[in-house]
Design an enzyme around this catalytic site. Structure first.
Site, PDB file in Angstrom:
ATOM      1  N   ASP A   1       0.804  -1.222   0.000  1.00 11.53           N
ATOM      2  CA  ASP A   1       0.000   0.000   0.000  1.00 11.53           C
ATOM      3  C   ASP A   1       0.839   1.275   0.000  1.00 11.53           C
ATOM      4  O   ASP A   1       0.465   2.270  -0.589  1.00 11.53           O
ATOM      5  CB  ASP A   1      -0.900   0.060   1.227  1.00 11.53           C
TER       6      ASP A   1
ATOM      7  N   GLU B   1       7.961 -11.339   0.585  1.00 16.35           N
ATOM      8  CA  GLU B   1       8.922 -10.335   1.027  1.00 16.35           C
ATOM      9  C   GLU B   1      10.263 -10.953   1.413  1.00 16.35           C
ATOM     10  O   GLU B   1      11.317 -10.410   1.095  1.00 16.35           O
ATOM     11  CB  GLU B   1       8.361  -9.566   2.237  1.00 16.35           C
TER      12      GLU B   1
ATOM     13  N   HIS C   1      -4.513   0.192   8.966  1.00 17.17           N
ATOM     14  CA  HIS C   1      -4.178  -1.216   8.782  1.00 17.17           C
ATOM     15  C   HIS C   1      -2.676  -1.318   8.548  1.00 17.17           C
ATOM     16  O   HIS C   1      -2.014  -0.325   8.242  1.00 17.17           O
ATOM     17  CB  HIS C   1      -4.955  -1.810   7.615  1.00 17.17           C
ATOM     18  N   HIS C   2      -2.137  -2.505   8.680  1.00 17.02           N
ATOM     19  CA  HIS C   2      -0.688  -2.738   8.620  1.00 17.02           C
ATOM     20  C   HIS C   2       0.044  -2.067   9.782  1.00 17.02           C
ATOM     21  O   HIS C   2       1.248  -1.895   9.748  1.00 17.02           O
ATOM     22  CB  HIS C   2      -0.039  -2.244   7.318  1.00 17.02           C
TER      23      HIS C   2
ATOM     24  N   GLY D   1      23.133 -18.930   7.757  1.00 16.76           N
ATOM     25  CA  GLY D   1      22.599 -20.278   7.595  1.00 16.76           C
ATOM     26  C   GLY D   1      21.091 -20.428   7.641  1.00 16.76           C
ATOM     27  O   GLY D   1      20.583 -21.405   8.174  1.00 16.76           O
TER      28      GLY D   1
ATOM     29  N   ASP E   1      15.678 -31.065  -0.505  1.00  9.91           N
ATOM     30  CA  ASP E   1      14.221 -30.993  -0.649  1.00  9.91           C
ATOM     31  C   ASP E   1      13.572 -30.209   0.496  1.00  9.91           C
ATOM     32  O   ASP E   1      12.647 -29.430   0.283  1.00  9.91           O
ATOM     33  CB  ASP E   1      13.613 -32.396  -0.781  1.00  9.91           C
TER      34      ASP E   1
ATOM     35  N   ASN F   1      16.572 -36.182  -0.268  1.00  8.77           N
ATOM     36  CA  ASN F   1      16.990 -37.161   0.742  1.00  8.77           C
ATOM     37  C   ASN F   1      16.012 -37.200   1.908  1.00  8.77           C
ATOM     38  O   ASN F   1      16.377 -37.452   3.041  1.00  8.77           O
ATOM     39  CB  ASN F   1      18.435 -36.900   1.202  1.00  8.77           C
TER      40      ASN F   1
ATOM     41  N   GLY G   1      14.026 -35.130   3.731  1.00  3.17           N
ATOM     42  CA  GLY G   1      13.930 -34.322   4.946  1.00  3.17           C
ATOM     43  C   GLY G   1      15.169 -33.514   5.251  1.00  3.17           C
ATOM     44  O   GLY G   1      15.996 -33.258   4.381  1.00  3.17           O
TER      45      GLY G   1
ATOM     46  N   GLU H   1      19.909 -31.537  10.027  1.00  4.50           N
ATOM     47  CA  GLU H   1      19.383 -31.635  11.393  1.00  4.50           C
ATOM     48  C   GLU H   1      19.478 -33.071  11.907  1.00  4.50           C
ATOM     49  O   GLU H   1      19.767 -33.295  13.083  1.00  4.50           O
ATOM     50  CB  GLU H   1      17.928 -31.150  11.446  1.00  4.50           C
TER      51      GLU H   1
END
Lengths: 587, 587
Positions: free
Chosen positions: B56, B79, B140-141, B433, B463, B490, B492, B496
């Site tokens: 806006d 964004e 708004h916003h 990262g 992925d 692979n 997932g 992690e």
């Protein structure tokens, strides 16, 4: 002077007992890991879903979540969508809160939206160990300048309470403090959980005392004064009174009290857009949605000519009310009578007393005329799915207990003019207005709806908005959710076209193959979902009338081809208003 | 004492002239709209793309962007992706900056990443008019509580300079100030542009003076002292010296100076992960990537046993260097010699002088042994596309001037061990990262590569990471970009899994139909792109050997099926290290 209701007193007792508990010496109760303590509190608050993305510093806590018998881990595609999902969950699952645990900054817009719109959400951030927080090594995921607190500093702008669990002796009290703030003030709170604290053992004694959802009791003397004041004003306005309901009536558990007030007094009732579905839209004394200067002329006249407005739980904004003046407001923790503010006088206790006092006005109140709130499908001599035709048509499709979610833009503006069925729930981010928000929010709302045994979850969203957060459809598929998603394909950002740049390229977007989307995002076999494109009124009507479609037995996506330069009445008017206050000086 | 180089003096002259200009009275030059003034400055900085989402409060400014002859509006899907794109653009387009203009908070993680990794990015936020900023209506916003500054407060944590254009008399100087900070300090800056200021007319006089990219000149006396100090240390270490290059050598335009130092002295040179491709990886005296304790044993031994390390432009982090000690560092704006800091002594001027002084050591320097930096494709008795096999195989596929982008995770860890070709550019977000970052970044990088006439843009991403920001592929299609995107499927979040929760469900994700993706995201006709799945070594080798594939004449996506529990050597080691410092106390 009135006696305090028992529920309020019980809440106060619990609050005091918890305060005392902080001073007790070590007890003989079963020790519990800090992470499990937190989850036990969340279980007490009826939280069943935790949203988020696994991250280096929250993995240990996620073990506890994954192993928890009643709280499910909902792995989101990204952090922002997770925050949106927690927000949507909390809106639908009243009396509970939204919960998400992810890295940090990508979610901040989601927290800010919940802050603006008063949604109780707990953001759990897994953070480096307490030792690392002191020695501040140059870890990845940090700014490289030793400022470990930059994220929480940023979050402080958008949360009402923060806690960093650095000490096991105060951990339980700190968790209780921010959760209490979250549920009583209905706004986001922020908890950082260092890796090495998750499994530290603490006493579980406090868990026996439930957290208090109710705010502290009203001071009876002040309350009596306020009541007299209001009753006097009502009498002076010769019963020319209306009631206006807004979002905070929902957020602060005052639905019941508001409905009592409305039914027993019989005053005409209107709703602000964010309060839509707080009271029944089929009630005979309900006049529809008041949106300030962009209201339907009938509603505008009735509301603005009333001598007195009893405004319940108002949450002001240009899009929510379209003007900025009110005479009297009931809030969760204070009351305003004309110019006088009464801090500490909350509506939850005040409204029943007011209802009792005003009941006698009922006969006069019921004589005040109320416009009919109906939506008639217009007759149009063309095939086009126009905005004017679409929303009343949809009005006939909705059923009781549906959860109806409208994206900021043509959808939210279009739907406010349509009466929604009994016990349906309307969800929209009217004030904060982040486009794309509804996709994550629909995931959370659909999970909450499943918990509560509600009916269908139905989303309306434009093609431009859906592109922001589209991946979350995949999570809905994975969790077996069955929302109906109506995609208004009108070739770009229509709301922005109405604000500025009607023919500008920056309001264009790529045209996606919407009906191929769910197949790509996890339903390759086509067993979990069904997608449709409708180009004409007849096609849409035929689809809506198909029982298998209306039953929503699988996830469904409906692409509706609509004109680029068509918008609902309310949006056109709002855009004109915004354009005036927000003008670019022409060259 | 040495004379200042002319470029540095010219920069100083320009800086001073601009300071003076602020005190000049109104001149006779052609007036220009503030928005156009900003664009003219950006054009001078060779910016050709502006990333963002229309909102806006920025639509008026977007009119000017859309009408600008050399700056294109790249409409992003959201964004955050826009901020990532600006970052990627700035990394590849050295001597320029990244530019994005969007709402606010959703992009903040993108700014924070650019801050941590020292990338010059300008964030332009369209904001309500100066009048509304004073009267603070409930728009708004906004947060609904009148705090219009909460966003900029949050941004202050992650930008080095901010300007809010409230006054046309200071607008040009303010714009120049933050742009100068951006280009000399190579970090994000933040500009808010109220709607009513965009078209305000100001003098264009200042535009005649270019902004100074170079930092203020070194003090010759201090510089001479520092030089003597360093030369003495070099002599004392009996020429047992190595050079270690890192990211800031790239960010602060010191590539040339570093290369001179390396070639003329002949000392062995190593690179930190974020400095990869700052110097040629095929140079005979180049020993490869030093990553602290997870370095190849050979490299680790050579670097750590050197008597003196000349560290150029280092940017410390656990993933970037895996340890936290250095003896001597050259930075853009200061120099550290052992424990002594010399503020104001920048490497751009210092390094050429140092090269001149050390040239005489060249004969001895060239005798210091350097390990061979090569990657050999291992022989494996199976069909599986393993991590150990993949990266050396890819090494053979790369060509000079390729832009090679690796997502945090198996990709970035895998690729650091592989020598990249001459004049190729390596892009990765090693310190910050954020997963998903490379997708937006690839869009920006590909646009910059097109500007600069570079070769192919090649992305490696898992992925799980691609799901965070996937919609940006659609923007690449829309702009006719032709990146090659290798998706490591692979199942997932493998990185992690190595850190914690190897078999945990929270590290699982939905399996998408990756080869159907580009068809859905804008290439329904299949003319703009091609997608492939490869399951075996043979299939991948055959594809890489196909000329039409290697020529990258359209956008290509290659899904590579890989084992869930396989990771490159460096990641396995890093995960072990992180696990130790970041332990969850077991139950």
């Amino acid at each position: 002077m009135s006696a305090q209701p028992a529920s309020s007193l019980q809440a106060e007792v619990n609050r005091l007992r918890l305060q005392l508990e902080s001073f007790q010496v070590e007890d003989g109760s079963k020790p519990i890991a800090i992470g499990d303590y937190l989850l036990a509190r969340l279980e007490q608050l009826k939280v069943t879903s935790m949203f988020g993305v696994p991250g280096d510093f929250n993995l240990g806590f996620l073990d506890l979540v994954e192993d928890h018998p009643t709280i499910d881990w909902v792995g989101n595609c990204n952090e922002l969508n997770a925050a949106y999902a927690a927000d949507g969950y909390a809106r639908v699952k009243e009396h509970s809160i939204g919960l998400f645990g992810v890295g940090e900054l990508s979610a901040i817009n989601g927290i800010a939206g919940a802050f603006a719109e008063r949604v109780p959400v707990l953001h759990i951030a897994g953070v480096p160990s307490t030792i690392q927080q002191k020695t501040k090594p140059l870890l990845h995921h940090t700014l490289g300048d030793g400022r470990y607190d930059a994220y929480s500093k940023a979050s402080e702008n958008f949360t009402i309470s923060q806690a960093n669990i650095l000490d096991k002796d105060t951990a339980a009290a700190e968790i209780d403090r921010i959760l209490t703030d979250c549920i009583t003030r209905a706004r986001p709170v922020y908890l950082t959980l260092p890796t090495n604290m998750v499994f530290e053992k603490i006493s579980s004694e406090r868990l026996k005392i439930p957290l208090s959802r109710l705010p502290p009791p009203n001071d009876p003397e002040v309350e009596a004064f306020v009541l007299d004041d209001i009753v006097k004003l009502v009498e002076e306005s010769a019963d020319d009174v209306i009631i206006l309901v807004d979002a905070c009536a929902i957020r602060h558990d005052a639905r019941e009290e508001v409905n009592e007030l409305i039914l027993k007094t019989g005053y005409p009732v209107y709703s602000a857009p964010m309060g839509k579905t707080a009271v029944s839209e089929n009630y005979e004394r309900y006049g529809g949605i008041y949106v300030g200067s962009i209201s339907h002329p009938d509603i505008k006249e009735k509301v603005e000519s009333a001598k007195l407005i009893l405004s319940v739980g108002c949450l002001k904004s240009d899009f929510n009310t379209a003007n900025f003046t009110y005479s009297m407001c009931f809030h969760s923790d204070h009351t305003k009578v004309q110019y006088a503010g009464f801090p500490g006088i909350g509506m939850k206790e005040l409204l029943p007393l007011l209802t009792a006092r005003l009941q006698s006005c009922s006969a006069a109140a019921r004589k005040i005329p109320v416009p009919d709130f109906t939506a008639v499908v217009p007759k149009e001599d063309n095939d086009i799915i126009s905005q004017a035709w679409l929303w009343p048509t949809m009005g006939k499709f909705f059923k009781p207990k549906d959860v109806i979610i409208a994206e900021t833009g043509t959808s939210s503006f279009g739907i406010v003019d349509i009466p929604l069925p009994e016990k349906s729930i309307f969800v929209s981010q009217i004030l904060w207005g982040s486009i794309g928000w509804t996709v994550g929010s629909t995931l959370g709302a659909a999970l909450a709806a499943r918990d509560l045994g509600l009916n269908r979850t139905i989303l309306f969203i434009g093609d431009g908005s859906l592109q922001l957060t589209v991946q979350e459809l995949s999570v809905m598929l994975r969790h077996g959710l069955k929302p109906i998603i109506f995609v208004l394909n009108n070739s770009g950002y229509t709301i922005e076209r109405f604000l500025h740049g009607k023919e500008r390229k920056y309001n264009d977007i790529s045209n996606w193959n919407w009906t191929g989307l769910l197949g790509v995002l996890g339903d390759a076999a086509g067993t979990l979902s069904q997608s449709y494109t409708v180009k004409t009124k007849d096609e849409l009507e035929a689809l809506l009338a198909t029982p298998s479609f209306a039953e929503a037995g699988k996830m469904q996506l409906v692409e509706m081809m609509m004109p680029k330069h068509d918008a609902p009445r309310a949006l056109v008017q709002q855009a004109e208003l915004s354009g005036k206050t927000n003008a670019y000086v022409a060259i």
